[in-house]
Design a protein around this motif. Structure first.
Motif, PDB file in Angstrom:
ATOM      1  N   LYS A 195       8.200  -1.094   6.035  1.00 43.42           N
ATOM      2  CA  LYS A 195       7.911   0.270   5.573  1.00 43.42           C
ATOM      3  C   LYS A 195       9.124   0.856   4.881  1.00 43.42           C
ATOM      4  N   TYR A 196       8.843   1.610   3.814  1.00 41.03           N
ATOM      5  CA  TYR A 196       9.862   2.322   3.053  1.00 41.03           C
ATOM      6  C   TYR A 196       9.372   3.751   2.862  1.00 41.03           C
ATOM      7  N   VAL A 197      10.313   4.687   2.739  1.00 41.96           N
ATOM      8  CA  VAL A 197      10.006   6.059   2.345  1.00 41.96           C
ATOM      9  C   VAL A 197      10.682   6.280   1.002  1.00 41.96           C
ATOM     10  N   VAL A 198       9.898   6.727   0.013  1.00 41.00           N
ATOM     11  CA  VAL A 198      10.394   6.932  -1.344  1.00 41.00           C
ATOM     12  C   VAL A 198       9.731   8.194  -1.896  1.00 41.00           C
ATOM     13  N   THR A 199      10.467   8.993  -2.648  1.00 41.23           N
ATOM     14  CA  THR A 199       9.834  10.155  -3.257  1.00 41.23           C
ATOM     15  C   THR A 199       8.939   9.707  -4.417  1.00 41.23           C
ATOM     16  N   ALA A 200       7.901  10.495  -4.662  1.00 38.02           N
ATOM     17  CA  ALA A 200       6.975  10.198  -5.758  1.00 38.02           C
ATOM     18  C   ALA A 200       7.704  10.182  -7.097  1.00 38.02           C
ATOM     19  N   GLY A 201       8.707  11.050  -7.248  1.00 34.42           N
ATOM     20  CA  GLY A 201       9.459  11.122  -8.496  1.00 34.42           C
ATOM     21  C   GLY A 201      10.254   9.858  -8.804  1.00 34.42           C
ATOM     22  N   VAL A 202      10.593   9.100  -7.783  1.00 34.99           N
ATOM     23  CA  VAL A 202      11.294   7.820  -7.970  1.00 34.99           C
ATOM     24  C   VAL A 202      10.285   6.681  -8.089  1.00 34.99           C
ATOM     25  N   ASP A 260       7.442  14.843  -3.355  1.00 32.81           N
ATOM     26  CA  ASP A 260       6.605  14.359  -2.247  1.00 32.81           C
ATOM     27  C   ASP A 260       7.141  13.034  -1.720  1.00 32.81           C
ATOM     28  N   GLN A 261       7.251  12.941  -0.418  1.00 38.24           N
ATOM     29  CA  GLN A 261       7.654  11.673   0.180  1.00 38.24           C
ATOM     30  C   GLN A 261       6.432  10.795   0.356  1.00 38.24           C
ATOM     31  N   LEU A 262       6.562   9.539  -0.049  1.00 41.52           N
ATOM     32  CA  LEU A 262       5.478   8.567   0.062  1.00 41.52           C
ATOM     33  C   LEU A 262       5.923   7.433   0.972  1.00 41.52           C
ATOM     34  N   ALA A 283      16.545   1.109  -1.785  1.00 37.72           N
ATOM     35  CA  ALA A 283      17.112   1.493  -0.495  1.00 37.72           C
ATOM     36  C   ALA A 283      18.632   1.338  -0.505  1.00 37.72           C
ATOM     37  N   ASN A 284      19.128   0.255  -1.076  1.00 38.96           N
ATOM     38  CA  ASN A 284      20.577   0.048  -1.149  1.00 38.96           C
ATOM     39  C   ASN A 284      21.261   1.094  -2.016  1.00 38.96           C
ATOM     40  N   ILE A 288       0.858  -1.180   0.000  1.00 40.30           N
ATOM     41  CA  ILE A 288       0.000   0.000   0.000  1.00 40.30           C
ATOM     42  C   ILE A 288       0.896   1.232   0.000  1.00 40.30           C
ATOM     43  N   VAL A 289       0.630   2.167  -0.911  1.00 39.04           N
ATOM     44  CA  VAL A 289       1.389   3.419  -1.012  1.00 39.04           C
ATOM     45  C   VAL A 289       0.471   4.555  -0.604  1.00 39.04           C
TER      46      VAL A 289
END
Length: 167
Positions: free
Chosen positions: A104-111, A157-159, A88-89, A60-61
């Motif tokens: 859980k991971y934090v990833v920008t929307a652009g990535v 944006d951080q997701l 992440a690596n 789920i994002v």
């Protein structure tokens, strides 16, 4: 569940013991033992080199400020998160851990969004055969999108990506 105000219900977080009791009950009835394959023994037979307790993931994002409104969601096999671990690596995501309850991971929307919009990355998850289901090798479901939320995302944006153990 797409569209305005689409919300999601968190997966059940209750304790899920290993279903060995079925094999133990079946041991008394030798003719039924072959039918009573447990997830644990099936996983061990498959020889998974990951966590043998995990059979797949519900992903789920969402935005950190609106955790009850999803941006995207899907299900995938046991190795269906490797691409997130690779992000992440490569310092393109932050792995917050969680051991499946949830990861859980934090990833920008652009990535993140261009990757999943192009189609979920292939994975080498094994064939999984349960009592009433079969997940083919490399299985991932279709992505369920909340288009309004996707359109509102900016590249910076951080997701949050939550991955719930489906064992």
């Amino acid at each position: 569940m797409s569209g305005t105000g689409a919300t999601h219900q968190r997966p059940n977080e209750s304790f899920k013991p290993k279903p060995l009791r079925y094999a133990v009950q079946a041991a008394g009835k030798a003719c039924h033992l072959a039918r009573s394959t447990t997830r644990l023994s099936l996983t061990l037979v498959l020889g998974l080199h990951g966590d043998p307790r995990v059979l797949g993931w519900e992903v789920i994002v969402y935005r950190p400020v609106t955790p009850d409104i999803f941006i995207a969601r899907w299900k995938t096999g046991v190795f269906g998160l490797k691409w997130l671990d690779q992000l992440a690596n490569g310092n393109k995501a932050i792995d917050l851990g969680g051991y499946g309850y949830p990861n859980k991971y934090v990833v920008t929307a652009g990535v993140l969004l261009p990757i999943i919009k192009a189609g979920l990355p292939a994975n080498d998850s094994p064939l999984v055969i349960g009592d009433d289901y079969v997940l083919p090798e490399g299985w991932s479901s279709e992505v369920n999108w909340n288009q309004q939320e996707v359109l509102a995302c900016h590249g910076s944006d951080q997701l949050i990506v939550e991955a719930w153990d489906q064992s």
